[in-house]
Design a protein around this motif. Structure first.
Motif, PDB file in Angstrom:
ATOM      1  N   VAL A   1       0.825  -1.103   0.054  1.00 37.14           N
ATOM      2  CA  VAL A   1       0.044   0.034   0.232  1.00 37.14           C
ATOM      3  C   VAL A   1       0.716   1.302   0.026  1.00 37.14           C
ATOM      4  O   VAL A   1       0.601   2.168  -0.672  1.00 37.14           O
TER       5      VAL A   1
ATOM      6  N   PHE B   1       0.706   4.291  -2.766  1.00 35.48           N
ATOM      7  CA  PHE B   1       0.649   5.519  -2.439  1.00 35.48           C
ATOM      8  C   PHE B   1       1.669   6.429  -2.904  1.00 35.48           C
ATOM      9  O   PHE B   1       1.633   7.613  -3.705  1.00 35.48           O
TER      10      PHE B   1
ATOM     11  N   LEU C   1       1.228  15.225  -0.025  1.00 32.28           N
ATOM     12  CA  LEU C   1       0.267  14.474   0.765  1.00 32.28           C
ATOM     13  C   LEU C   1       0.549  13.060   0.780  1.00 32.28           C
ATOM     14  O   LEU C   1       0.571  12.381   1.846  1.00 32.28           O
ATOM     15  N   PRO C   2       0.640  12.347  -0.374  1.00 30.46           N
ATOM     16  CA  PRO C   2       0.835  10.728  -0.134  1.00 30.46           C
ATOM     17  C   PRO C   2       2.025  10.531   0.808  1.00 30.46           C
ATOM     18  O   PRO C   2       1.700   9.677   1.463  1.00 30.46           O
TER      19      PRO C   2
ATOM     20  N   LEU D   1       0.816  11.079   4.433  1.00 29.75           N
ATOM     21  CA  LEU D   1       0.136   9.996   4.814  1.00 29.75           C
ATOM     22  C   LEU D   1       0.796   8.772   4.911  1.00 29.75           C
ATOM     23  O   LEU D   1       0.451   8.186   6.022  1.00 29.75           O
ATOM     24  N   MET D   2       1.625   8.491   4.146  1.00 36.83           N
ATOM     25  CA  MET D   2       2.340   7.321   4.354  1.00 36.83           C
ATOM     26  C   MET D   2       3.209   7.125   5.553  1.00 36.83           C
ATOM     27  O   MET D   2       3.636   5.834   6.060  1.00 36.83           O
TER      28      MET D   2
ATOM     29  N   THR E   1       2.693   8.378   8.209  1.00 31.65           N
ATOM     30  CA  THR E   1       1.702   8.213   9.205  1.00 31.65           C
ATOM     31  C   THR E   1       1.459   6.745   9.402  1.00 31.65           C
ATOM     32  O   THR E   1       1.286   5.935  10.233  1.00 31.65           O
ATOM     33  N   ALA E   2       1.117   6.183   8.000  1.00 31.01           N
ATOM     34  CA  ALA E   2       0.503   4.729   7.827  1.00 31.01           C
ATOM     35  C   ALA E   2       1.715   3.864   8.384  1.00 31.01           C
ATOM     36  O   ALA E   2       1.582   2.761   9.032  1.00 31.01           O
TER      37      ALA E   2
ATOM     38  N   ILE F   1       1.993   3.842  12.222  1.00 30.84           N
ATOM     39  CA  ILE F   1       0.770   3.109  13.002  1.00 30.84           C
ATOM     40  C   ILE F   1       0.986   1.416  12.438  1.00 30.84           C
ATOM     41  O   ILE F   1       0.857   0.727  13.383  1.00 30.84           O
TER      42      ILE F   1
END
Lengths: 112, 528
Positions: free
Chosen positions: A41, A45, A69-70, A73-74, A76-77, A80
């Motif tokens: 994933v 992204f 942005l990608p 976001l990644m 953060t991903a 997590i």
């Protein structure tokens, strides 16, 4: 490699990871396979933010830069994902100490 | 203003963890819950004037992350506030330790976040974290069984969330935004064939979150595990699963151009039937309730996919009703299991004699869930049926018959004589109050059904007397049929013993997820 190829590769990688989740008997291999799905994933992204000759979005003179942005976001991903993998592994260790096995089927039989 | 809902529970949780006063801390927690209930009431009136949007970090519009409340979100937030308030009352006299309360309120904050956020990636983060929190809550007592169930819950949901993340990756690539409203506008302009893969990916994850067939196996393990606390099972079965329904509504609206309602109507009906079959085959009180929840989820999803506005309203009203009666049943089941020292329904008799108030609450909840006239379940079922065709009506009646059968089996424990030596059980007033509030609301939700629907959804839906009477006749007939089937067939049935032996492990669950994804992908292709 063009971004299109990367996208196709990431789709393949995702389903290779999913195949691993379905087929691996050991709990730890399942966790590794889940991490592979997540990596796919992330690659996906990042691949559509990538265009040849585009600049990274750093500094003040921002012309012709990639979509930031990608990447944000990644990050953060990934964080997590690392946290969840850590929880998975902790729970797995605790489970394995009680059942003395890492095999899904053996654990399931023992709980019945 | 909206950021109050996710943050206050988390502040409460941290406060209770840092300053673990025994009674005073819990009193503060209950005060915070009351504040949340009051705030969610205020939210109802505020959303009448239109959606409330609260940008986080002061970025305007679709650039930043926003919290957005509309009527639907306000209903769900109020449910969260109310059920956690009741749960806090229920645990008031228990000595749980600070960690339990910490996780409980973190859970509440995350659920509020899931219902309010308008950003798809934000929702991914919240779902991933809430999965971890729920798994920790399930395995809190660290016995063998709940450790396995907790790990299973965590890993199956992690895999599903990866599907979700991949799906929203496609949506972002197509639209350039992660805001649900902006993405919906943008997706409407896009050729449908490019939406097939993201739709299938996201909906597979959402289906698992709703515990629909065939992806429901994680749910009874999580909600029915013996070691988990009653409150955890209650919130999982009453509230947490509703976040799946909420996502279903939201993502069906997001992919508004793809009309897969026929597919999900069938899935909903299959879930309803399979759920009650499994519920009938169990004898553990928690597992009966957990499988019955799955059956009810099927009913709700079937109602949501009927092409009728009244059926939609009825389904969402059924979400609320199900939260009320299932919470009541789970909380009472915890008390019953503790008093009798067993969870086997065949060994429990005479609950009314030993615990009259708990018995009354169970009875009211059962009357609600089976759709008895004048109780809340009958109103929501009336509206769902009002939008159904002939075949769907038959299927929903079958699910209702199954529910009646399950609760005939369940209610036997209320009556009869307790074993010698089993006297009256003392129950503290907070617990009595919490189960009675829920039980009475089941009745009030039936009597004031129309007014409540008008208040909650701002929709005028009237119950037609003749139609309601007709449904009442149906109910009485299916009640009689249920009684006869139970007496003459089910007690000796071998089919149910076989059903009970079906045991699905992690790999089979993931295989089913893969098969479901493939079927959904093909079905979506055919629709588009």
């Amino acid at each position: 490699m063009s971004s299109n190829m990367l996208e196709i590769a990431s789709v393949f990688m995702f389903f290779i990871g999913f195949y691993g989740v379905i087929t691996s008997k050991s709990i730890i291999k399942s966790i590794v396979a889940i991490s592979l799905m997540e990596a796919a994933v992330v690659v996906f992204f990042l691949s559509f933010g990538f265009i040849d000759g585009i600049m990274p979005p750093i500094g003040t003179d921002l012309v012709n830069v990639a979509d930031p942005l990608p990447q944000a976001l990644m990050i953060t991903a990934i964080i997590i994902g690392v946290a969840v993998t850590a929880v998975n592994l902790t729970m797995m260790i605790s489970l394995c100490r009680q059942f003395n096995t890492m095999d899904w089927d053996d654990v399931r039989k023992d709980t019945e | 203003m909206l950021s109050f809902f996710p943050t206050l529970p988390i502040i409460t949780a941290v406060f209770l963890y840092v300053f673990p006063f025994k009674k005073a801390g819990k009193a503060i927690a209950i005060l915070a819950q009351m504040a949340l209930v009051a705030a969610s009431f205020y939210l109802f009136f505020a959303v009448r004037q239109g959606d409330i949007i609260d940008p986080i970090g002061n970025y305007d519009g679709v650039l930043g992350v926003i919290l957005r409340a509309d009527t639907l979100a306000a209903v769900f937030v109020a449910l969260v506030a109310f059920i956690f308030f009741v749960a806090a009352l229920y645990r008031f006299h228990e000595d749980d330790g600070k960690l339990f309360w910490f996780f409980l309120f973190i859970w509440q904050g995350l659920l509020n976040g899931i219902f309010l956020t308008g950003d798809m990636f934000n929702r991914f983060v919240l779902i991933e974290v809430v999965t971890v929190v729920v798994s920790v809550m399930i395995m809190f007592n660290r016995d063998n069984r709940s450790q396995y169930d907790g790990l299973l819950h965590l890993m199956v949901n992690t895999v599903a969330v990866k599907f979700y993340l991949f799906g929203i990756g496609f949506v972002y690539r197509l639209t350039g935004t992660l805001d649900m409203h902006a993405a919906r506008v943008a997706l409407a302009q896009i050729d449908n064939s490019s939406l097939v893969l993201p739709f299938a990916l996201v909906m597979t994850a959402v289906t698992l979150k709703c515990a629909l067939a065939p992806l429901f196996s994680w749910f009874p393990k999580a909600a029915g595990t013996p070691g988990a606390s009653t409150v955890v099972s209650t919130i999982l079965s009453g509230l947490h699963i509703k976040s799946g329904i909420y996502m279903f509504i939201r993502f069906q609206a997001l992919f508004g151009e793809i009309d897969a309602s026929g597919f999900f109507l069938i899935i909903g009906i299959i879930t309803g039937v399979v759920g009650f079959m499994w519920a009938l085959s169990q004898s553990d009180i928690k597992l009966i309730l957990a499988y019955n929840t799955i059956s009810q989820m099927g009913l709700i999803i079937a109602g949501l996919n009927l092409s009728d506005n009244y059926a939609h309203v009825g389904s969402i009203y059924h979400v609320i009703n199900h939260t009320l009666f299932k919470s009541a049943l789970f909380l009472c089941a915890g008390l019953v299991a503790k008093a009798y020292g067993t969870r086997d329904t065949s060994e429990i008799r005479g609950v009314f004699k030993r615990m009259p108030i708990v018995g009354a609450a169970i009875l009211m909840a059962i009357l609600g869930i089976t759709g008895t006239p004048f109780f809340n379940g009958s109103i929501s079922r009336y509206f769902i049926l009002s939008g159904a065709g002939v075949a769907t009506t038959g299927a929903i009646m079958l699910i209702n018959l199954g529910t009646i059968l399950v609760f005939i089996k369940y209610s036997i424990m209320l009556f009869g004589q307790p074993k010698p030596g089993q006297g009256a059980v003392p129950i503290d007033n907070f617990k009595k109050a919490s189960v009675l509030i829920l039980g009475i609301l089941c009745f009030a939700g039936g009597i004031f059904g129309e007014e409540l629907i008008r208040f909650l959804f701002n929709v005028t839906a009237s119950v037609d007397a003749a139609g309601y009477f007709e449904k009442t006749i149906f109910f009485i007939l299916s009640g009689l049929a249920g009684f006869l089937i139970y007496k003459y067939y089910l007690k000796t049935s071998k089919l149910l013993a076989k059903v009970r032996q079906v045991e699905i492990g992690f790999r089979s669950m993931c295989t089913l997820m893969g098969i479901f994804f493939a079927v959904l992908l093909i079905a979506t292709h055919l629709i588009v």
